[in-house]
Design an enzyme around this catalytic site. Structure first.
Site, PDB file in Angstrom:
ATOM      1  N   SER A  68      21.301 -89.092 -27.890  1.00 35.13           N
ATOM      2  CA  SER A  68      21.786 -90.463 -27.843  1.00 35.13           C
ATOM      3  C   SER A  68      22.272 -90.830 -26.446  1.00 35.13           C
ATOM      4  O   SER A  68      21.534 -90.670 -25.483  1.00 35.13           O
ATOM      5  CB  SER A  68      22.884 -90.603 -28.902  1.00 35.13           C
ATOM      6  OG  SER A  68      23.020 -91.928 -29.260  1.00 35.13           O
ATOM      7  N   LYS A  81      20.338 -90.070 -22.746  1.00 37.39           N
ATOM      8  CA  LYS A  81      20.066 -90.951 -21.598  1.00 37.39           C
ATOM      9  C   LYS A  81      20.488 -90.220 -20.318  1.00 37.39           C
ATOM     10  O   LYS A  81      19.768 -90.183 -19.321  1.00 37.39           O
ATOM     11  CB  LYS A  81      20.864 -92.260 -21.734  1.00 37.39           C
ATOM     12  CG  LYS A  81      20.750 -92.973 -23.094  1.00 37.39           C
ATOM     13  CD  LYS A  81      21.673 -94.197 -23.160  1.00 37.39           C
ATOM     14  CE  LYS A  81      22.109 -94.640 -24.547  1.00 37.39           C
ATOM     15  NZ  LYS A  81      21.148 -95.026 -25.504  1.00 37.39           N
ATOM     16  N   TRP A 107      17.601 -98.360 -34.292  1.00 39.22           N
ATOM     17  CA  TRP A 107      18.408 -98.848 -33.160  1.00 39.22           C
ATOM     18  C   TRP A 107      17.899 -98.234 -31.845  1.00 39.22           C
ATOM     19  O   TRP A 107      17.913 -98.851 -30.803  1.00 39.22           O
ATOM     20  CB  TRP A 107      19.868 -98.482 -33.428  1.00 39.22           C
ATOM     21  CG  TRP A 107      20.886 -98.978 -32.448  1.00 39.22           C
ATOM     22  CD1 TRP A 107      21.730 -98.201 -31.699  1.00 39.22           C
ATOM     23  CD2 TRP A 107      21.230-100.341 -32.125  1.00 39.22           C
ATOM     24  NE1 TRP A 107      22.556 -98.991 -30.945  1.00 39.22           N
ATOM     25  CE2 TRP A 107      22.274-100.312 -31.185  1.00 39.22           C
ATOM     26  CE3 TRP A 107      20.743-101.580 -32.556  1.00 39.22           C
ATOM     27  CZ2 TRP A 107      22.846-101.461 -30.650  1.00 39.22           C
ATOM     28  CZ3 TRP A 107      21.319-102.746 -32.016  1.00 39.22           C
ATOM     29  CH2 TRP A 107      22.345-102.668 -31.081  1.00 39.22           C
ATOM     30  N   HIS A 167      20.120 -90.950 -37.198  1.00 41.56           N
ATOM     31  CA  HIS A 167      20.587 -90.655 -35.842  1.00 41.56           C
ATOM     32  C   HIS A 167      21.413 -89.365 -35.800  1.00 41.56           C
ATOM     33  O   HIS A 167      22.641 -89.386 -35.928  1.00 41.56           O
ATOM     34  CB  HIS A 167      21.437 -91.849 -35.395  1.00 41.56           C
ATOM     35  CG  HIS A 167      21.683 -91.896 -33.933  1.00 41.56           C
ATOM     36  ND1 HIS A 167      20.681 -91.988 -33.001  1.00 41.56           N
ATOM     37  CD2 HIS A 167      22.839 -91.861 -33.219  1.00 41.56           C
ATOM     38  CE1 HIS A 167      21.206 -92.019 -31.789  1.00 41.56           C
ATOM     39  NE2 HIS A 167      22.506 -91.939 -31.890  1.00 41.56           N
TER      40      HIS A 167
HETATM   41  C1  GCU Z   1      25.583 -96.681 -29.587  1.00 39.67           C
HETATM   42  C2  GCU Z   1      24.752 -97.189 -28.425  1.00 39.67           C
HETATM   43  C3  GCU Z   1      23.545 -96.322 -28.167  1.00 39.67           C
HETATM   44  C4  GCU Z   1      23.944 -94.874 -28.047  1.00 39.67           C
HETATM   45  C5  GCU Z   1      24.751 -94.482 -29.255  1.00 39.67           C
HETATM   46  C6  GCU Z   1      25.276 -93.045 -29.191  1.00 39.67           C
HETATM   47  O1  GCU Z   1      24.877 -96.867 -30.778  1.00 39.67           O
HETATM   48  O2  GCU Z   1      24.372 -98.510 -28.720  1.00 39.67           O
HETATM   49  O3  GCU Z   1      22.881 -96.708 -26.984  1.00 39.67           O
HETATM   50  O4  GCU Z   1      22.830 -94.071 -27.886  1.00 39.67           O
HETATM   51  O5  GCU Z   1      25.874 -95.331 -29.389  1.00 39.67           O
HETATM   52  O6  GCU Z   1      25.581 -92.559 -28.120  1.00 39.67           O
HETATM   53  O7  GCU Z   1      25.394 -92.430 -30.242  1.00 39.67           O
END
Ligand code: GCU
Length: 415
Positions: free
Chosen positions: A253, A257, A344, A395
């Site tokens: 997540s 990134k 998402w 997720h």
């Molecule tokens: C939020 C955010 C995402 C990210 C996520 C996470 O949902 O919008 O971009 O990846 O948190 O870090 O779990």
């Protein structure tokens, strides 16, 4: 009796507050969000193999000397933010503060490493965890994880484990059995992730007296995390138990990134794994499916550089898209993981990024993804330099995912 009633009232209020904050989150996710493939905007991706001067890149030499640096500079200045040159030299030191050779009943050795940064503006340290299996030929290949969990928390305490599994879900036993080490940096050691405390960290060591806030092209949270992982990599180069030429970086997540941005920049990292990194990770900006740039910078203004704000709803003006980020990792193997219900993070956009990055892998004589069609759910692509899987569910990282990551690492690290 009275007390009981009062407790019940508080519980009810608590439940209401919880469900309303969950509902708020769900609403926030769904308001103006498109998940429908039929309603995607039309878009053209910026060509990865054409230079800013419009020249086609046809050789590895041109890729490495012209196009890759150009792309990295665009990502630095416009998306994640550039790490500024420190105003005063920063002294870095490593100290193994604790060694436990009996971790997991002797299966592995755990080292707690303190990485300290110091100059006249102050001192800050990062806690780095390193686990290496015992009884195997050293040095071992290892995963370097951008961790959500505080590496100093009890979640990493061997007494908290079920067999082979840490409390936080890391299947360390599986790693050790397969001959891998596992290392982790904690996302908030160097930078806090909320707007109020954002600057209480490593930032102050970098800025001259009159600066207290990053300039529009300077580092956001993700770039700071990536810088931290590179410093962990500096340490790994000094640790004889770990083979620093076989380090796979990974993160889930937000940390996925950060992992991709780390790997794109730092060629010492041998392999990269993006677990559901989504928006600002593997997913393409231009699809605007699931989370968008607008959603991201509204909810998390400092994850990216302030320059990125300018492209909100102007994604077509971006000279990059995220397939170019993955391409910067080439020829080193990259693996992307999505979840069917993790809409998402836009699993389809994550796959397409990997697919379009494959052009560069092919130029460099490597094996990329050959079909624009996403693979079937649960059918991983492992024997490739660009790997991918999508599984049922949402997720998270499940055991199934960890095992595929290890299969991909095995394929490349243990031919
Ligand atoms: C939020 C955010 C995402 C990210 C996520 C996470 O949902 O919008 O971009 O990846 O948190 O870090 O779990």
């Amino acid at each position: 009796m009275k007390l009981q009633r009062r407790a019940l009232v508080w519980m009810a209020i608590g439940c209401l507050a919880f469900s309303s904050s969950e509902a708020r989150e769900a609403k926030e996710h769904d308001r103006d969000v498109n998940y429908d493939e039929a309603r995607l905007p039309h878009y053209d991706l910026p060509p990865v193999l054409v230079t800013a001067q419009g020249k086609k890149v046809t050789t590895a030499e041109e890729w490495f000397s012209v196009r890759r640096p150009e792309i990295l500079s665009l990502f630095s200045n416009l998306i994640y933010g550039r790490v500024p040159a420190p105003a005063y030299p920063i002294e870095t030191s490593f100290e193994v503060v604790k060694t436990d050779p009996e971790f997991m009943e002797g299966k592995a050795t755990r080292k707690d490493v303190k990485i300290r940064f110091r100059n006249e503006k102050g001192e800050i340290s990062m806690h780095f965890l390193v686990f290496v299996p015992n009884g195997v030929d050293k040095p071992v290949p290892a995963f370097l994880k951008h961790s959500f969990n505080n590496t100093q928390s009890k979640d990493f305490d061997a007494s908290e484990i079920r067999p082979g599994l840490l409390k936080n879900g890391w299947p360390l036993g599986e790693f050790f059995d397969r001959g891998y080490g596992f290392c982790a940096v904690y996302q908030q050691d160097l930078v806090r992730h909320n707007e109020v405390e954002f600057l209480k960290g490593i930032h102050k060591l970098f800025y001259p007296e009159k600066q207290s806030f990053p300039k529009a092209h300077e580092w956001g949270v993700l770039a700071t995390c990536a810088w931290g992982a590179m410093r962990a990599m500096d340490y790994l180069e000094t640790d004889d138990d770990v083979d620093h030429t076989r380090i796979a970086i990974m993160g889930h997540s937000k940390m996925g990134k950060a992992a991709l941005w780390t790997a794109a920049q730092d060629q010492r990292i041998a392999l990269a794994i993006s677990a559901q990194s989504g928006c600002a990770g593997a997913a393409l900006w231009r699809r605007k499916s699931g989370e968008t740039l607008k959603k991201m910078v509204t909810r998390f203004p400092y994850w990216l550089s302030r320059n990125a704000w300018k492209f909100v709803e102007q994604e077509d003006d971006l000279p990059v898209d995220q397939h170019m980020l993955l391409a910067c990792i080439a020829p080193r193997p990259v693996y992307v993981h999505s979840g069917v219900d993790d809409t998402w993070a836009d699993g389809r956009g994550e796959y397409l990024s990997a697919y379009h990055a494959s052009e560069v892998y092919k130029l460099l004589g490597k094996k990329g993804l050959s079909s624009e069609k996403s693979p079937e759910v649960g059918v991983p692509i492992i024997k490739s330099d660009v790997g991918y899987h999508i599984r049922e569910g949402g997720h998270s990282i499940e055991m199934y995912d960890w095992q595929r990551f290890l299969d991909f690492a095995d394929y490349h690290f243990k031919p």
